[in-house]
Each structure stands twice: as C-alpha cells, then as structure tokens.
Design a protein around this motif. Structure first.
Motif, PDB file in Angstrom:
ATOM      1  N   ARG A  41       0.847  -1.201   0.000  1.00  0.00           N
ATOM      2  CA  ARG A  41       0.000   0.000   0.000  1.00  0.00           C
ATOM      3  C   ARG A  41       0.878   1.244   0.000  1.00  0.00           C
ATOM      4  O   ARG A  41       1.959   1.253   0.582  1.00  0.00           O
ATOM      5  N   MET A  42       0.358   2.310  -0.633  1.00  0.00           N
ATOM      6  CA  MET A  42       1.069   3.591  -0.699  1.00  0.00           C
ATOM      7  C   MET A  42       0.031   4.710  -0.749  1.00  0.00           C
ATOM      8  O   MET A  42      -0.941   4.631  -1.503  1.00  0.00           O
ATOM      9  N   THR A  43       0.251   5.739   0.038  1.00  0.00           N
ATOM     10  CA  THR A  43      -0.602   6.922  -0.017  1.00  0.00           C
ATOM     11  C   THR A  43       0.028   7.926  -0.970  1.00  0.00           C
ATOM     12  O   THR A  43       1.224   8.207  -0.884  1.00  0.00           O
ATOM     13  N   VAL A  44      -0.781   8.466  -1.889  1.00  0.00           N
ATOM     14  CA  VAL A  44      -0.288   9.445  -2.861  1.00  0.00           C
ATOM     15  C   VAL A  44      -0.040  10.770  -2.132  1.00  0.00           C
ATOM     16  O   VAL A  44      -0.955  11.359  -1.556  1.00  0.00           O
ATOM     17  N   ARG A  45       1.224  11.210  -2.167  1.00  0.00           N
ATOM     18  CA  ARG A  45       1.637  12.457  -1.522  1.00  0.00           C
ATOM     19  C   ARG A  45       2.039  13.481  -2.587  1.00  0.00           C
ATOM     20  O   ARG A  45       2.151  13.142  -3.772  1.00  0.00           O
ATOM     21  N   ASP A  46       2.304  14.699  -2.160  1.00  0.00           N
ATOM     22  CA  ASP A  46       2.727  15.765  -3.082  1.00  0.00           C
ATOM     23  C   ASP A  46       3.905  15.330  -3.947  1.00  0.00           C
ATOM     24  O   ASP A  46       3.952  15.634  -5.138  1.00  0.00           O
ATOM     25  N   ILE A  47       4.856  14.634  -3.342  1.00  0.00           N
ATOM     26  CA  ILE A  47       6.064  14.219  -4.053  1.00  0.00           C
ATOM     27  C   ILE A  47       5.763  13.272  -5.220  1.00  0.00           C
ATOM     28  O   ILE A  47       6.569  13.115  -6.120  1.00  0.00           O
ATOM     29  N   HIS A  48       4.583  12.632  -5.224  1.00  0.00           N
ATOM     30  CA  HIS A  48       4.200  11.682  -6.266  1.00  0.00           C
ATOM     31  C   HIS A  48       3.477  12.337  -7.443  1.00  0.00           C
ATOM     32  O   HIS A  48       3.191  11.656  -8.431  1.00  0.00           O
ATOM     33  N   LEU A  49       3.145  13.625  -7.344  1.00  0.00           N
ATOM     34  CA  LEU A  49       2.321  14.270  -8.372  1.00  0.00           C
ATOM     35  C   LEU A  49       3.136  14.721  -9.575  1.00  0.00           C
ATOM     36  O   LEU A  49       4.260  15.205  -9.448  1.00  0.00           O
ATOM     37  N   LYS A  93      -4.997  10.208  -7.227  1.00  0.00           N
ATOM     38  CA  LYS A  93      -5.054  11.615  -6.837  1.00  0.00           C
ATOM     39  C   LYS A  93      -4.409  11.820  -5.472  1.00  0.00           C
ATOM     40  O   LYS A  93      -4.285  10.879  -4.686  1.00  0.00           O
ATOM     41  N   LEU A  94      -4.036  13.057  -5.218  1.00  0.00           N
ATOM     42  CA  LEU A  94      -3.432  13.411  -3.937  1.00  0.00           C
ATOM     43  C   LEU A  94      -4.313  12.900  -2.796  1.00  0.00           C
ATOM     44  O   LEU A  94      -5.521  13.139  -2.781  1.00  0.00           O
ATOM     45  N   VAL A 126      -7.184   1.334 -10.489  1.00  0.00           N
ATOM     46  CA  VAL A 126      -6.354   2.401 -11.045  1.00  0.00           C
ATOM     47  C   VAL A 126      -5.457   1.855 -12.153  1.00  0.00           C
ATOM     48  O   VAL A 126      -5.252   2.515 -13.174  1.00  0.00           O
ATOM     49  N   ALA A 127      -4.935   0.635 -11.974  1.00  0.00           N
ATOM     50  CA  ALA A 127      -4.032   0.056 -12.974  1.00  0.00           C
ATOM     51  C   ALA A 127      -4.007  -1.455 -12.833  1.00  0.00           C
ATOM     52  O   ALA A 127      -4.251  -2.004 -11.756  1.00  0.00           O
ATOM     53  N   MET A 128      -3.675  -2.106 -13.947  1.00  0.00           N
ATOM     54  CA  MET A 128      -3.442  -3.546 -13.986  1.00  0.00           C
ATOM     55  C   MET A 128      -2.044  -3.764 -14.548  1.00  0.00           C
ATOM     56  O   MET A 128      -1.669  -3.125 -15.528  1.00  0.00           O
ATOM     57  N   PHE A 129      -1.298  -4.655 -13.921  1.00  0.00           N
ATOM     58  CA  PHE A 129       0.096  -4.915 -14.265  1.00  0.00           C
ATOM     59  C   PHE A 129       0.258  -6.420 -14.412  1.00  0.00           C
ATOM     60  O   PHE A 129      -0.262  -7.184 -13.600  1.00  0.00           O
TER      61      PHE A 129
END
Length: 149
Positions: A41-49, A93-94, A126-129
């Motif tokens: 798991r990962m939370t989308v932060r400003d650094i990821h935008l 999204k953020l 969001v995505a499939m890999f």
C-alpha cells in the motif's frame, strides 16, 4: 522445516527491511506476503504528483513492480523481472490510498506469470500490471535448519 506461509512471511519481512526505495523513498507498506501472493500500500503524496497534479504513472508502476517482486520471491527462490506491462485505467489523486494486490497465475520451471491490481481506497481499479519472473541462483533468506513457527 518451515511451512510455506511462514517462509513467505519471513522472505517478505527480509526483503522489505532491505528495500529502502519502496519503504523510505516512496512510503510503501508491506501488508502481506504469502506463497505466490503479496499486497503493498502507498498513499499518494505531493512528491508523487506530476504536471497534471495526478500521481505520476512511474510511481504507480513502482508500487505494482514492488508487489510483483514480493510475490515472485515468496518461495525463497531468488527471482527477477523478465518482462512486464501495465495498463493505467484512471488517475491516482493526492491523498488516495493505493493498494496493490498481486497473485501468481502460473509458475513453470524457472518462469512465472503474475498479475497485479492497483486499487484506490474506494475500490476503483487504477491500474493492472502483468509481470513475468525468472528465477536466478540464490535465495532471499537462509532457511536451512529453521524451526516451524
């Protein structure tokens, strides 16, 4: 001798402890590592935008790729990516909490095929890999003579 679930958990713990890119740089959390499966798991932060103010696809890819690594190494046989592809279905999204679930689809000889699904906190995909793994010499941990938990 360690059972398969305990071995996978210990492999996941050891890999995550050494994975400064996923853990420290991107802020990922290892939720589970089981035989042929993993969840991060990962939370989308400003650094990821990116310039569109949505999560850069490279970070979503890295979340999926990291999950793939834990799933394909879960048997304690060192494995690396031999190829992969990703389909981005909607933006992260953020503030979104992205969870990637990975599962083995086939494992024959040294090669495996694994599917990853990245979803947000609303359950939207969001995505499939899809990744293809190749086993290489070595193991992640020394499991010889270990006691079952």
């Amino acid at each position: 001798m360690m059972d398969a679930h305990t071995l996978a958990r210990k492999v996941g713990e050891a890999m995550f402890a050494a994975d400064t890119a996923s853990r420290n740089t991107l802020g990922m959390e290892l939720l589970s590592c089981e035989p042929g499966r993993a969840m991060l798991r990962m939370t989308v932060r400003d650094i990821h935008l990116n310039g569109h103010k949505i999560c850069h696809g490279g970070f979503i890819f890295t979340l999926a790729d990291s999950t793939f690594a834990f799933a394909c190494n879960s048997y304690n046989k060192a494995a690396v990516a031999a190829g992969c592809s990703i389909e981005f279905l909607q933006p992260g999204k953020l503030g979104d909490v992205l969870t990637c679930e990975g599962a083995e689809q086939a494992l024959q000889g040294r090669h495996g095929v694994y599917d990853m699904k990245v979803s947000n906190q609303r359950g939207e995909v969001v995505a499939m890999f899809r990744g293809k793994s190749a086993q290489i010499p070595g193991s992640v941990i020394d499991a010889s003579g270990a006691e079952a938990a």
